[in-house]
Design an enzyme around this catalytic site. Structure first.
Site, PDB file in Angstrom:
ATOM      1  N   SER A  18       0.828  -1.213  -0.114  1.00  0.00           N
ATOM      2  CA  SER A  18       0.015  -0.105   0.138  1.00  0.00           C
ATOM      3  C   SER A  18       0.918   1.290   0.223  1.00  0.00           C
ATOM      4  CB  SER A  18      -0.827   0.247   1.358  1.00  0.00           C
ATOM      5  OG  SER A  18      -1.490  -1.040   1.484  1.00  0.00           O
TER       6      SER A  18
ATOM      7  N   ASP B   5       7.522   3.559   5.592  1.00  0.00           N
ATOM      8  CA  ASP B   5       7.679   4.960   6.204  1.00  0.00           C
ATOM      9  C   ASP B   5       9.146   5.282   6.488  1.00  0.00           C
ATOM     10  OD1 ASP B   5       4.961   5.804   5.879  1.00  0.00           O
ATOM     11  OD2 ASP B   5       4.739   4.056   7.474  1.00  0.00           O
TER      12      ASP B   5
ATOM     13  N   GLY C   2       1.807   4.052   7.876  1.00  0.00           N
ATOM     14  CA  GLY C   2       1.499   5.480   7.768  1.00  0.00           C
ATOM     15  C   GLY C   2       0.042   5.658   6.803  1.00  0.00           C
TER      16      GLY C   2
ATOM     17  N   GLU D  99      -0.502  -5.723   5.590  1.00  0.00           N
ATOM     18  CA  GLU D  99       0.908  -5.643   4.942  1.00  0.00           C
ATOM     19  C   GLU D  99       1.716  -6.592   5.808  1.00  0.00           C
ATOM     20  OE1 GLU D  99       1.133  -1.033   3.515  1.00  0.00           O
ATOM     21  OE2 GLU D  99       2.051  -1.685   5.500  1.00  0.00           O
TER      22      GLU D  99
HETATM   23  O1  R5P Z   1      -0.142   1.710   5.720  1.00  0.00           O
HETATM   24  C1  R5P Z   1       0.819   2.084   4.852  1.00  0.00           C
HETATM   25  C2  R5P Z   1       2.113   1.495   4.393  1.00  0.00           C
HETATM   26  O2  R5P Z   1       2.690   0.728   5.319  1.00  0.00           O
HETATM   27  C3  R5P Z   1       2.892   2.296   3.237  1.00  0.00           C
HETATM   28  O3  R5P Z   1       3.605   1.330   2.571  1.00  0.00           O
HETATM   29  C4  R5P Z   1       3.700   3.325   3.945  1.00  0.00           C
HETATM   30  O4  R5P Z   1       3.142   4.264   4.574  1.00  0.00           O
HETATM   31  C5  R5P Z   1       4.638   3.863   2.883  1.00  0.00           C
HETATM   32  O5  R5P Z   1       4.111   4.716   2.040  1.00  0.00           O
HETATM   33  P1  R5P Z   1       4.326   5.665   0.747  1.00  0.00           P
HETATM   34  O6  R5P Z   1       4.973   4.752  -0.465  1.00  0.00           O
HETATM   35  O7  R5P Z   1       3.414   6.358   0.214  1.00  0.00           O
HETATM   36  O8  R5P Z   1       5.607   6.236   1.419  1.00  0.00           O
END
Ligand code: R5P
Length: 258
Positions: A37, A96, A108, A115
């Site tokens: 995600s 994150d 995040g 996940e």
């Molecule tokens: O819950 C969300 C996840 O752990 C995302 O993989 C993480 O927040 C990273 O997201 P982004 O690729 O938008 O930095």
């Protein structure tokens, strides 16, 4: 005539990391693939789609939440279910923040329970991120803290009990929604508490993970320790830093179309 809008440096870095990781880890023999995600995984899906229908028609893709389910469906890929495919060949996901041992803060986007299920179920779990996520100590770059998914009934109690840990967080807050009154509700119907631990605690993320996980009401902690095999970080100069679980670090040039 269609115009191509240039990517910002950060979006370009996410795409570099995603394309390079797909090229190296999503191979024709891989049939069950987990899609994470966040804002980096759309580039993962784009690159997988570019591998062509002949290879993708025999694959099934598992989602870590509503967003990745939509990505899979909208890309015309086959959506599978963890109950049918508990063992995955590869899962690729964003993060994150990532430390030198490939411990990650995740959640995040409040997706860390699903996940973690797809990361632990995969023979190979790969992290993709831009250079901002490449860190020496978790919490140094990602300020909101460690995401903790909690059963709604236990959320207020958790905000009290977490203060009793031997190394308590500096602060902990219920994550509130935007565009909605009230707290964020996860894809599993739970709430999220973000807990900021100081650098001393975060120098041993496994200990934090174990301590928090034992608190009543906690469903999952957004610390992924000893799960990732490799992390790919896209850099501003067009290179990709690759970190492996055994501590090896290398810098590679991305492929010309990345
Ligand atoms: O819950 C969300 C996840 O752990 C995302 O993989 C993480 O927040 C990273 O997201 P982004 O690729 O938008 O930095």
């Amino acid at each position: 005539m269609a115009t191509t809008i240039p990517l910002t440096a950060i979006e370009g870095a996410k795409r570099l990391a995603a394309f390079t990781a797909v090229d190296r880890h999503i191979l024709s023999q891989h049939k069950v693939i987990g899609i994470g995600s966040g804002s980096t995984v759309p580039y993962v899906v784009d690159r997988i789609v570019s591998q062509g229908l002949s290879v993708n028609k025999d694959r099934v893709f598992l989602a870590t939440g509503f967003q990745s389910q939509q990505l899979i469906v909208n890309a015309g890929l086959r959506l599978g279910d963890i109950d049918q495919f508990p063992v995955l060949d590869v899962t690729i996901d964003g993060a994150d923040e990532v430390d030198p041992d490939l411990n990650c803060i995740k959640g995040g986007g409040a997706c860390h329970l699903r996940e973690k299920v797809l990361a632990e179920g995969a023979k190979t779990f790969i992290v993709v991120a831009d250079y901002r996520k490449n860190s020496q100590v978790l919490g140094a770059n990602y300020a909101p803290g460690v995401p903790i998914e909690v059963a709604p009934f236990a959320a207020t109690s958790l905000l009290r009990s977490i203060k009793t840990l031997k190394t308590p967080p500096l602060n902990a807050n219920l994550r509130m929604g935007t565009g909605k009154a009230g707290p964020v509700v996860t894809d599993n119907g739970n709430f999220v508490v973000d807990a900021v631990f100081g650098p001393e605690a975060m120098s041993d993320p496994v200990r934090v993970l174990h301590a928090v996980k034992l608190l009543t009401g906690v469903v999952e902690v957004g610390l992924f320790c000893n799960v990732a095999k490799a992390a790919y970080f896209g850099n501003q100069d067009g290179s990709v830093t690759v970190k492996l679980a055994d501590g090896q670090v290398s810098q590679i040039e991305a492929s010309s179309d990345a």
